[in-house]
Design an enzyme around this catalytic site. Structure first.
Site, PDB file in Angstrom:
ATOM      1  N   CYS A  73     -20.894  40.297   0.651  1.00  0.00           N
ATOM      2  CA  CYS A  73     -22.137  39.792   0.076  1.00  0.00           C
ATOM      3  C   CYS A  73     -21.813  38.792  -1.037  1.00  0.00           C
ATOM      4  CB  CYS A  73     -23.027  40.879  -0.499  1.00  0.00           C
ATOM      5  SG  CYS A  73     -23.572  42.073   0.715  1.00  0.00           S
ATOM      6  N   ARG A 128     -18.179  35.533   2.275  1.00  0.00           N
ATOM      7  CA  ARG A 128     -18.237  36.907   1.775  1.00  0.00           C
ATOM      8  C   ARG A 128     -19.101  37.809   2.650  1.00  0.00           C
ATOM      9  NH1 ARG A 128     -16.557  37.214  -3.516  1.00  0.00           N
ATOM     10  NH2 ARG A 128     -17.660  39.168  -3.775  1.00  0.00           N
ATOM     11  N   TRP A 170     -23.410  41.022   3.941  1.00  0.00           N
ATOM     12  CA  TRP A 170     -22.541  41.731   4.896  1.00  0.00           C
ATOM     13  C   TRP A 170     -23.089  43.150   4.895  1.00  0.00           C
ATOM     14  CZ3 TRP A 170     -19.130  45.876   5.174  1.00  0.00           C
ATOM     15  CH2 TRP A 170     -18.251  45.876   6.258  1.00  0.00           C
ATOM     16  N   ASN A 188     -24.814  42.779  -4.827  1.00  0.00           N
ATOM     17  CA  ASN A 188     -23.544  42.915  -4.109  1.00  0.00           C
ATOM     18  C   ASN A 188     -22.918  44.217  -4.586  1.00  0.00           C
ATOM     19  OD1 ASN A 188     -21.027  42.594  -2.912  1.00  0.00           O
ATOM     20  ND2 ASN A 188     -20.270  41.295  -4.558  1.00  0.00           N
ATOM     21  N   GLY A 189     -22.609  45.103  -3.632  1.00  0.00           N
ATOM     22  CA  GLY A 189     -22.014  46.394  -3.998  1.00  0.00           C
ATOM     23  C   GLY A 189     -22.728  47.507  -3.267  1.00  0.00           C
ATOM     24  N   GLU A 244       1.461  41.113  10.314  1.00  0.00           N
ATOM     25  CA  GLU A 244       0.549  40.059   9.878  1.00  0.00           C
ATOM     26  C   GLU A 244       0.190  39.143  11.059  1.00  0.00           C
ATOM     27  OE1 GLU A 244      -1.391  39.465   7.650  1.00  0.00           O
ATOM     28  OE2 GLU A 244      -1.691  37.308   7.488  1.00  0.00           O
ATOM     29  N   LYS A 290      -3.593  38.573  12.335  1.00  0.00           N
ATOM     30  CA  LYS A 290      -4.163  37.213  12.340  1.00  0.00           C
ATOM     31  C   LYS A 290      -4.770  36.924  13.704  1.00  0.00           C
ATOM     32  CE  LYS A 290      -4.399  36.357   9.340  1.00  0.00           C
ATOM     33  NZ  LYS A 290      -4.444  36.685   7.966  1.00  0.00           N
ATOM     34  N   GLU A 333      -7.940  39.289  14.478  1.00  0.00           N
ATOM     35  CA  GLU A 333      -9.152  39.136  13.663  1.00  0.00           C
ATOM     36  C   GLU A 333      -9.902  37.851  13.955  1.00  0.00           C
ATOM     37  OE1 GLU A 333      -8.674  39.101   9.357  1.00  0.00           O
ATOM     38  OE2 GLU A 333      -6.817  37.970   9.491  1.00  0.00           O
ATOM     39  N   HIS A 366       9.079  54.532  23.159  1.00  0.00           N
ATOM     40  CA  HIS A 366       8.614  55.911  22.966  1.00  0.00           C
ATOM     41  C   HIS A 366       7.124  56.028  23.265  1.00  0.00           C
ATOM     42  CE1 HIS A 366      12.494  57.068  21.448  1.00  0.00           C
ATOM     43  NE2 HIS A 366      12.472  56.015  20.634  1.00  0.00           N
ATOM     44  N   LYS A 407     -14.666  38.393   3.657  1.00  0.00           N
ATOM     45  CA  LYS A 407     -13.386  38.126   3.008  1.00  0.00           C
ATOM     46  C   LYS A 407     -13.096  39.090   1.863  1.00  0.00           C
ATOM     47  CE  LYS A 407     -10.339  34.612   1.499  1.00  0.00           C
ATOM     48  NZ  LYS A 407      -9.359  35.043   2.524  1.00  0.00           N
TER      49      LYS A 407
HETATM   50  C1  G6P Z   1     -10.188  41.445   3.934  1.00  0.00           C
HETATM   51  C2  G6P Z   1      -9.682  40.049   4.222  1.00  0.00           C
HETATM   52  C3  G6P Z   1      -8.169  40.062   4.345  1.00  0.00           C
HETATM   53  C4  G6P Z   1      -7.533  40.645   3.115  1.00  0.00           C
HETATM   54  C5  G6P Z   1      -8.104  42.040   2.794  1.00  0.00           C
HETATM   55  C6  G6P Z   1      -7.686  42.489   1.411  1.00  0.00           C
HETATM   56  O1  G6P Z   1     -10.011  42.269   5.030  1.00  0.00           O
HETATM   57  O2  G6P Z   1     -10.268  39.536   5.401  1.00  0.00           O
HETATM   58  O3  G6P Z   1      -7.712  38.739   4.515  1.00  0.00           O
HETATM   59  O4  G6P Z   1      -6.160  40.754   3.302  1.00  0.00           O
HETATM   60  O5  G6P Z   1      -9.529  41.998   2.788  1.00  0.00           O
HETATM   61  O6  G6P Z   1      -8.297  41.634   0.469  1.00  0.00           O
HETATM   62  P1  G6P Z   1      -7.688  41.276  -0.931  1.00  0.00           P
HETATM   63  O7  G6P Z   1      -8.689  40.332  -1.530  1.00  0.00           O
HETATM   64  O8  G6P Z   1      -7.585  42.562  -1.679  1.00  0.00           O
HETATM   65  O9  G6P Z   1      -6.367  40.636  -0.711  1.00  0.00           O
END
Ligand code: G6P
Length: 608
Positions: free
Chosen positions: A2, A27, A75, A101-102, A481, A485, A488, A504, A603
């Site tokens: 949000c 956000r 969100w 937001n929250g 990672e 990537k 997502e 295994h 994000k």
């Molecule tokens: C979300 C983002 C990721 C990020 C994660 C942790 O899932 O999409 O890219 O790694 O949050 O966020 P931070 O701001 O704590 O790195």
């Protein structure tokens, strides 16, 4: 998770709110809305589509008069994405409007109480209790009503509030959710982050937990949670609006991938002086480090995968046991943490709810907290004993790239620095590693250039429905990672596996034409990895490998190869992640996905 904005001034509020919301869309983007006060009438407009739609239904905001307003991009947590649940929420008499937001954790109790008092709820959100609480407590002074309402709220909130009874004031209050005030000339702003303000002002004020701001055209007054005035100072932002724009790229993600050499340089350079690492920003001494018998790295998502790389690097350099603990798990365990524990917290936003909770848990048990954070003044930065900023600049694409790369750079810097303090490496050995660190930005650049064939590889492989990544040691850490990537942003199922573990159980999923991405850059274990490649090839898989430039042996087994330049193996992840980011990007593009705003994601995850 949000985004909220607010404006008060002489100009028309709606277009300014839209611009701010567009910058905050990363956000959350499942619905959006604004509320604008004109004379004593609050007008709201909402959509379950993107901000673009709000622009369309309001003639770009020109159709909504008024110079005081608030806006929200959502969100969804409580209640499905719908117009009814979209913010702003308005009181039954239409006199108060709120964006939030929250999460209000005690909203059910408050809702029951307010229903008893005759308030009618229109939405399924937790937020709506706030607006009715305000209407309930208002006795002619909005700040007083906010002080009373805030006392009743449990959980996290950043709130923007307007009230038709007080047409010259915008009120903001925060607890555990981000909120920044922008100070212009004859106008003021609120926003979840700086990107939404920077085109109007570079002068900002950070609100502490519990503080309440009364924002007028003539200036801002801040009060503590009891309503007593607080002295605040302003801060000047030192980056420009271009940093928050696409600058000719189709997507923020590609812009941010390309920015990595510069971003990593910005992280490293100011901290290397005359061939020595100077971490003037932190106060950890050799004695402090000698007191540490355990390092725990905690984080979420990609930040935790940066931590996975950090584990290999720090154990190697410091010979102190390192664990990576997901923040969402650590916070509810009974972790073994004491004053001999160094907790390294990694977070791009500095606002991730689980990470904040894990930090608190560990701090409460005596750990010393070092955080690696991108956003200056964020909650995690404020709560830590020491902070190293990544200096990556604003990261807008939901999928992190330069955030992750700059976190790696800080982990290396800290590792080499601490290795010298502990006497684990000689000055000469450190000097050599520092030179290698200084070469990293250029090597990242070479990795970007070497991999222009990835567009073709993406065309070849983008139809796969399930993809496995395998690797050993740092290759394995990077594979996590790479896999995240890919999944997502392209919505292709993918898993990262320690190459030796595949047999295994998971190898039963390997069949004809299944794509395996084999990371083969950690040369000490190259032959072992080659055996794992043979195992999957024997079962019909196609193999796309990474390898160090000049490695021809890999061609005997792999169908395709993405090459990277040679680095110190400890710093390999920074270079090896580049082709994986590019691959994810082009695969998502070929599959027609919304690259910067993948479905269901946000994000900055400021809720649990
Ligand atoms: C979300 C983002 C990721 C990020 C994660 C942790 O899932 O999409 O890219 O790694 O949050 O966020 P931070 O701001 O704590 O790195």
């Amino acid at each position: 998770m949000c985004g909220i904005v607010g404006f008060i001034g002489e100009r028309k509020a709606a277009p300014i709110l839209f611009e701010g919301l567009e910058r905050l869309e990363y956000r959350g983007y499942d619905s959006a809305g604004i509320a604008v006060l004109n004379k004593d009438v609050i007008t709201t407009r909402k959509t379950t589509e993107r901000i673009k739609m709000l622009r369309e239904i309001t003639e770009n905001g020109q159709g909504i008069p008024g110079s005081l307003g608030i806006g929200h991009t959502r969100w969804a947590t409580h209640g499905a994405p719908s117009e009814r649940n979209a913010h702003p929420h308005v009181s039954n008499d239409g006199k108060f409007a709120v964006v939030h937001n929250g999460i209000i954790e005690n909203y059910i109790t408050l809702k029951e109480e307010l229903i008893q008092k005759g308030f009618i709820f229109e939405s399924e959100t937790d937020t709506e209790v706030v607006v009715h609480l305000l209407a309930n407590y208002y006795k002619g002074n909005l700040i007083e009503a906010v002080v009373k309402a805030a006392k009743r709220l449990e959980g996290s909130y950043a709130l923007g509030i307007i009230c038709a009874h007080e047409p010259d004031v915008l009120v903001a209050v925060r607890r555990l959710s981000p909120l920044i005030l922008g100070v212009g000339i004859g106008e003021s702003f609120i926003a979840s982050d700086v990107t939404a303000l920077i085109s109007h002002t570079k002068t900002v004020m950070y609100l502490e937990d519990g503080e309440i701001a009364e924002i007028k055209k003539s200036g801002i007054r801040v009060f503590d949670k009891a309503g007593s005035p607080v002295e605040k100072s302003t801060t000047e932002i030192n980056w420009n609006i271009d940093a928050a724009e696409k600058s000719g790229y189709d997507h923020f993600m590609m812009k941010e991938i390309m920015e990595q050499p510069r971003a990593v340089r910005a992280t490293l350079e100011p901290r290397i002086k005359n061939g020595k690492i100077k971490l003037d920003d932190i106060s950890i001494t050799a004695a402090d480090l000698k007191n540490v018998n355990r390092i725990i790295i905690t984080a979420c998502g990609s930040a935790s995968y940066a931590g996975q790389v950090g584990r290999y690097v720090l154990e190697e350099l410091l010979r102190i046991p390192v664990e990576v603990d997901l923040a969402s798990e650590l916070r509810y365990r009974n972790p073994i943490i004491n004053e001999h524990t160094l907790l390294i917290v990694i977070s791009q936003s500095g606002e991730t709810a689980d990470t904040i909770a894990a930090l608190k848990e560990a701090k409460g048990r005596g750990a010393r907290v070092l955080s690696l954070v991108n956003v200056v003044g964020s909650t995690i930065a404020k709560m830590s004993d020491d902070v190293l900023y990544t200096w990556a600049g604003p990261e807008i694409a939901v999928a992190t790239t330069k955030g992750y790369s700059t976190q790696l750079a800080l982990l290396y810097l800290f590792g080499v620095y601490a290795a010298e303090l502990l006497g684990n490496r000689t000055g000469e050995e450190c000097a050599e590693m520092i030179t290698e660190l200084q070469n990293l930005p250029e090597q990242i650049e070479q990795a970007l250039i070497l991999n222009d064939n990835i567009i073709t590889l993406a065309q070849k492989y983008h139809k796969n429905q399930s993809i496995f990544f395998i690797g050993r040691n740092i290759d394995y850490a990077v594979s996590m990672e790479g896999s995240l990537k890919l999944k997502e942003i392209s919505y292709i199922h993918s898993e990262a596996y320690a190459a030796g573990e595949l047999k295994h159980g998971t190898i039963s999923l390997i069949d004809n034409d299944r794509l395996v991405i084999a990371l083969a850059c950690y040369e000490r274990l190259f032959d072992k990895l080659m055996s794992n490649i043979k195992e999957v090839k024997a079962r019909g898989a196609k193999v796309l490998a990474t390898a160090i430039v000049g490695n021809t042996k890999i061609l005997t087994e792999a169908d395709d190869v993405m090459y990277i330049p040679r680095t110190n193996p400890l710093f390999l992840a920074s270079v090896e992640v580049i082709p994986l980011q590019l691959l994810a990007y082009y695969v998502a593009r070929d599959n027609g996905c919304d690259i910067d705003k993948p479905r269901n994601l946000a994000k900055s995850v400021t809720v649990e």
